[in-house]
Design an enzyme around this catalytic site. Structure first.
Site, PDB file in Angstrom:
ATOM      1  N   THR A  49      14.627  45.070  11.418  1.00 60.06           N
ATOM      2  CA  THR A  49      13.416  45.424  10.683  1.00 60.06           C
ATOM      3  C   THR A  49      12.387  44.324  10.913  1.00 60.06           C
ATOM      4  O   THR A  49      12.649  43.359  11.633  1.00 60.06           O
ATOM      5  CB  THR A  49      13.700  45.554   9.174  1.00 60.06           C
ATOM      6  OG1 THR A  49      13.883  44.243   8.610  1.00 60.06           O
ATOM      7  CG2 THR A  49      14.960  46.392   8.923  1.00 60.06           C
ATOM      8  N   CYS A  50      11.232  44.458  10.268  1.00 57.80           N
ATOM      9  CA  CYS A  50      10.202  43.441  10.463  1.00 57.80           C
ATOM     10  C   CYS A  50      10.616  42.094   9.881  1.00 57.80           C
ATOM     11  O   CYS A  50      10.085  41.059  10.277  1.00 57.80           O
ATOM     12  CB  CYS A  50       8.873  43.883   9.855  1.00 57.80           C
ATOM     13  SG  CYS A  50       8.939  44.151   8.068  1.00 57.80           S
ATOM     14  N   GLU A 106      12.866  46.315  -2.885  1.00 55.67           N
ATOM     15  CA  GLU A 106      12.095  47.281  -2.085  1.00 55.67           C
ATOM     16  C   GLU A 106      12.978  48.461  -1.678  1.00 55.67           C
ATOM     17  O   GLU A 106      14.145  48.286  -1.334  1.00 55.67           O
ATOM     18  CB  GLU A 106      11.520  46.597  -0.843  1.00 55.67           C
ATOM     19  CG  GLU A 106      12.554  46.004   0.089  1.00 55.67           C
ATOM     20  CD  GLU A 106      12.186  46.205   1.554  1.00 55.67           C
ATOM     21  OE1 GLU A 106      11.556  47.224   1.856  1.00 55.67           O
ATOM     22  OE2 GLU A 106      12.560  45.352   2.362  1.00 55.67           O
ATOM     23  N   GLN A 112      16.433  51.970   6.100  1.00 57.55           N
ATOM     24  CA  GLN A 112      16.598  51.268   7.370  1.00 57.55           C
ATOM     25  C   GLN A 112      18.068  50.986   7.659  1.00 57.55           C
ATOM     26  O   GLN A 112      18.502  51.047   8.815  1.00 57.55           O
ATOM     27  CB  GLN A 112      15.776  49.973   7.341  1.00 57.55           C
ATOM     28  CG  GLN A 112      14.278  50.235   7.335  1.00 57.55           C
ATOM     29  CD  GLN A 112      13.468  49.010   6.934  1.00 57.55           C
ATOM     30  OE1 GLN A 112      13.954  48.114   6.243  1.00 57.55           O
ATOM     31  NE2 GLN A 112      12.214  48.972   7.351  1.00 57.55           N
ATOM     32  N   GLU A 184       6.696  54.208   8.823  1.00 55.46           N
ATOM     33  CA  GLU A 184       6.918  54.183   7.379  1.00 55.46           C
ATOM     34  C   GLU A 184       6.004  53.202   6.666  1.00 55.46           C
ATOM     35  O   GLU A 184       5.469  53.509   5.594  1.00 55.46           O
ATOM     36  CB  GLU A 184       8.386  53.839   7.098  1.00 55.46           C
ATOM     37  CG  GLU A 184       8.758  53.914   5.630  1.00 55.46           C
ATOM     38  CD  GLU A 184      10.237  53.668   5.390  1.00 55.46           C
ATOM     39  OE1 GLU A 184      10.694  53.926   4.277  1.00 55.46           O
ATOM     40  OE2 GLU A 184      10.923  53.218   6.327  1.00 55.46           O
ATOM     41  N   ILE A 186       3.006  52.106   7.557  1.00 60.43           N
ATOM     42  CA  ILE A 186       1.641  52.634   7.534  1.00 60.43           C
ATOM     43  C   ILE A 186       1.545  53.830   6.586  1.00 60.43           C
ATOM     44  O   ILE A 186       0.529  54.015   5.897  1.00 60.43           O
ATOM     45  CB  ILE A 186       1.187  53.009   8.954  1.00 60.43           C
ATOM     46  CG1 ILE A 186       1.018  51.741   9.795  1.00 60.43           C
ATOM     47  CG2 ILE A 186      -0.109  53.808   8.934  1.00 60.43           C
ATOM     48  CD1 ILE A 186      -0.037  50.777   9.277  1.00 60.43           C
TER      49      ILE A 186
END
Length: 432
Positions: A49-50, A106, A112, A184, A186
């Site tokens: 993920t980010c 979150e 994810q 997701e 955005i």
């Protein structure tokens, strides 16, 4: 085989290292295919993920996994955390529940984790061990979110970025906002922006159809990514979160946009890892760039306010880890019995089929039965006989003692259970 998790996240590694470690797009399936070729790795799954890249694996040696990750992105080893067995289980439970996230609780991370499981399963990288772990993870995360308020009123990186934009532009409803990407993150940004209203919403994406879908839902205008140069100057605020390996918004583009805007300030939020916006954009006057690492500091207040709910979720996870490990240990204790039973059943079926064939060929029944009994005895007793012979040569008293209990001298005799000392409590002070 041991369960391992190796990874890095927003707490252990800066964004430039995380973007090198990320597996974006087709890189993830290729990485799983590569892991499957390693003889020391039986099962594997990758979560990217980010804010984190993590490798979950059933493997003999973690150094094999470290070397593989370091080959993917040299220089990672000094930033990796490593957990095994029960602690690896605990880590995955915490990740899926949102307790290890930049934004506490979150909701996106559970989806994810499910995606990571689905991709690993689709590419044949999962076995029964990891598959069972992920299934239990989904159950634990759901319970923790249901029984506590850790997921109540979730604050995501996207919503935090929108809030900062609202604080920076007192009249965001009179501003033009450009969204780059249609994933997701955005989608979440578009949702929060549409709730607060903006004057104009532009959505640019490589696949125009995806941008059009999002634009229809939130009253925006869809653009192909190739037209970004033409419309960048129109944006007061830019949110970017794509899966591109290279920046999609460059310093040159922003410089040109600022000239066109006559130095009117522009606020940019780079919500992607790898980064979408060139880092040097932050050096430009009138351009204000926030990355995901900057947003971590902005959400710290949210983390503190939700700590009580997180503590309750941690207690649920502690209990579920203990139960999961207990189940695994029980299965391990039953495994030798299952193997023994399977060996006996397969031996019986094989020799019985052979005996039936001999009978159908006209061989005398007495002779067939004699051979069957002899073959069963030899086949079933050969493994323990060989093991006991080795134990005698090596003076392995534990195995020979166990054999005495398994094969007593008197058929049908059962050894008594091992005696447990009895502590008397009625004579606390016996006479001397």
């Amino acid at each position: 085989m041991t369960l391992w998790v190796l990874g890095l996240n927003h707490q252990t590694a800066p964004v430039d290292l995380r973007e090198r470690a990320a597996f974006a797009g087709d890189a993830l399936p290729r990485a799983l295919d590569s892991l499957r070729t390693l003889p020391q790795v039986r099962e594997a799954a990758l979560l990217s993920t980010c804010n984190r890249t993590e490798l979950y694996a059933m493997a003999d040696d973690p150094q094999t996994l470290v070397a593989w990750l370091d080959m993917h992105a040299p220089g990672l080893s000094g930033y990796l955390y490593q957990h095994r067995d029960a602690e690896a289980v605990r880590h995955l439970f915490r990740v899926a529940t949102g307790l290890d996230s930049m934004v506490l609780g979150e909701p996106q991370i559970l989806g994810q984790v499910k995606d990571a499981w689905a991709v690993a399963r689709a590419h044949g990288a999962l076995g029964s061990g990891l598959d069972r772990l992920f299934q239990q993870t989904f159950s634990v995360a759901k319970r923790a979110r249901t029984d506590t308020r850790v997921g109540a009123n979730p604050v995501s990186v996207a919503s935090t970025a929108v809030r900062l934009a609202q604080e920076s532009f007192a009249r965001l409803n009179e501003s033009t906002v450009l969204l780059v990407g249609a994933g997701e993150t955005i989608e979440l940004a578009a949702k929060h922006l549409s709730e607060g209203r903006v004057r104009r919403l532009l959505i640019a994406n490589r696949t125009l159809a995806h941008a059009q879908t999002l634009a229809t839902q939130h009253g925006g205008v869809a653009l192909p990514l190739t037209e970004l140069d033409r419309h960048l100057a129109e944006a007061d605020v830019v949110f970017s979160a794509t899966a591109a390996r290279e920046p999609v918004v460059t310093r040159v583009q922003v410089e040109q946009a600022l000239r066109t805007r006559k130095r009117k300030p522009m606020l940019l939020f780079d919500l992607a890892v790898p980064r979408d916006i060139e880092a040097s954009v932050a050096e430009l006057s009138d351009a204000y760039l926030y990355t995901v690492d900057d947003l971590e500091r902005a959400v710290e207040d949210n983390r503190r306010s939700r700590r009580e709910a997180a503590d309750q979720a941690e207690a649920i996870i502690d209990l579920q880890v203990a139960r999961y490990v207990e189940t695994l240990q029980a299965n391990e204790r039953q495994a030798p019995l299952k193997r023994l039973r399977a060996f006996g059943d397969s031996t019986r079926d094989e020799l019985l089929a052979k005996a039936r064939q001999q009978l159908s060929n006209g061989k005398p029944a007495d002779e067939v039965l004699e051979q069957l009994a002899h073959a069963l005895t030899n086949r079933l007793l050969h493994p323990p006989t060989a093991a006991l012979r080795d134990a005698a040569l090596n003076n392995d008293l534990d195995l020979t003692s166990a054999a005495d209990r398994l094969f007593p001298e008197k058929p049908g005799y059962r050894h008594p259970p091992v005696a447990t000392p009895i502590v008397r409590t009625d004579d606390a002070n016996p006479a001397p």
